[in-house]
Design an enzyme around this catalytic site. Structure first.
Site, short mmCIF file in Angstrom:
data_model
loop_
_atom_site.label_atom_id
_atom_site.label_comp_id
_atom_site.label_asym_id
_atom_site.label_seq_id
_atom_site.Cartn_x
_atom_site.Cartn_y
_atom_site.Cartn_z
CG HIS A 1 36.50 28.21 7.55
ND1 HIS A 1 35.64 28.03 8.61
CD2 HIS A 1 36.84 29.53 7.57
CE1 HIS A 1 35.48 29.17 9.25
NE2 HIS A 1 36.19 30.10 8.64
CB SER A 2 34.02 30.60 5.50
OG SER A 2 33.29 31.77 5.32
CE1 TYR A 3 31.75 33.11 -1.93
CE2 TYR A 3 33.47 31.81 -2.97
CZ TYR A 3 32.36 32.63 -3.07
OH TYR A 3 31.85 32.96 -4.31
N GLY B 1 33.27 26.14 1.41
CA GLY B 1 32.17 25.20 1.21
C GLY B 1 31.43 25.48 -0.08
CB THR C 1 34.42 24.48 9.50
OG1 THR C 1 35.30 25.13 8.59
CG2 THR C 1 34.98 23.10 9.82
#
Length: 352
Positions: A228-230, A232, A256
């Protein structure tokens, strides 16, 4: 204003000491004895004398709290949210009360999952495992060591005996002041410093460390990532640093609302190609779940998470994510590429 017994005792000692210091040389023995007494006082134990027993209820009702229809914890009588400082100047007692309530809430949440969501609490069987990374914890905070700075007012021209006498008085004054301040305000914030965790000083380092020491050494043949977010961005960095190993072990990756950027991170062509075939990014969007979303980057397909709230993208897209993982696993088993509906709509990118 009420004054506790321990405060009165301390104040009386403090006044007596001040009176003695104003006396003549005959009072030096009394001063020495009083200092010795003060040095033996355990301040923590003294403060505990005013502390109520650490005996807390074992139910929400006992704490006079309940969850309302919105799932919010509220006081039964006042309707107010949880208050940490239930008793002023009793931080230790408040912390213990907070922990006791937290244990009750944990059990309550498990009960809700089993009762309202029809879930069963079971132990994960051998042959299947879950690893939850914690890429945000990269350092610990410790109290900064105190460094004595020589006063600029000190004069090297003063006689050594006079300087020593001044230093002694200064140290005694500081010691008394610190002692008083610790008693008067035990919650005073301390100057802290950050000590970075070795080989885990950033989210990217943490991801690589967990891969090297746990995931790569596991017997798992099908590894799936949800980032999720960072997270990735941290996964893309992991691919850059461990490309061959990741490709051989990872079956599929669900991102995500990822903030990765294959250009800024300088991900090579082979990584971008692998991501197009094995990754999918569920992004925040007002479109229905799994609706294709245009992307300007030549990496993985982007589809709607079914919500425009960043923090809800993982939860909202879970049904599609697990379907994505199942199809990827079945395709790997049958040595076929996964034929996902969302991929038939993905944007074709030209090689730049």
């Amino acid at each position: 204003m009420s004054i506790s017994l321990s405060s009165f005792i301390f104040l009386q000692i403090w006044i007596n000491m001040a009176q003695i210091q104003q006396g003549g040389p005959d009072e030096k023995e009394k001063t020495t004895a009083l200092k010795d007494l003060l040095s033996r006082i355990d301040l923590d134990e003294l403060m505990k004398k005013d502390e109520p027993p650490l005996d807390f209820p074992d139910t929400l009702e006992g704490f006079e709290y309940a969850f309302n229809e919105k799932g919010q914890l509220r006081h039964i009588k006042t309707g107010e949210p949880f208050v940490f400082n239930y008793r002023e100047d009793l931080h230790r007692w408040n912390q213990k009360r907070y922990e006791a309530l937290g244990e009750i809430i944990t059990k309550y949440v498990y009960e809700l999952l089993e009762k309202d969501c029809n879930l069963k609490k079971i132990s994960i069987p051998e042959g299947y495992g879950v690893i939850v990374l914690n890429p945000n914890e990269n350092y610990i905070e410790v109290e900064k060591p105190k460094i004595h700075v020589q006063s600029s007012l000190d004069s090297s021209d003063e006689p050594a005996e006079k300087r020593e006498r001044k230093d002694k008085v200064s140290k005694e004054t500081k010691k008394r002041r610190d002692f008083y301040e610790k008693y008067r305000n035990p919650q005073r914030e301390k100057e802290m410093m950050q000590l970075y965790i070795r080989e885990n000083g950033s989210p990217e380092e943490h991801a690589i460390y967990v891969w090297d020491h746990f995931i790569a050494q596991s017997a798992a043949e099908n590894v799936f990532f949800v980032a999720h977010s960072y997270g990735g961005l941290a996964f893309v960095e992991l691919m850059i640093q461990r490309e061959a190993d990741v490709k051989s072990k990872v079956t599929a990756v669900a991102l995500t609302d990822s903030v990765h950027n294959v250009w800024h991170q300088e991900a090579g062509k082979t990584i971008r190609e692998w991501m197009r075939e094995n990754c999918c990014n569920w992004v925040s969007s007002s479109e229905p779940l799994d609706t294709s979303v245009e992307s300007m980057l030549p990496d993985c397909p982007r589809v709607s998470a079914g919500t425009d709230r960043h923090e809800l993208t993982s939860w909202k897209s879970f049904p599609s994510i697990f379907k994505f993982f199942t199809e990827a696993s079945e395709a790997k088993t049958s040595s076929l590429k996964p034929a996902l509906t969302r991929r038939s709509h993905r944007i074709k990118h030209e090689e730049l």
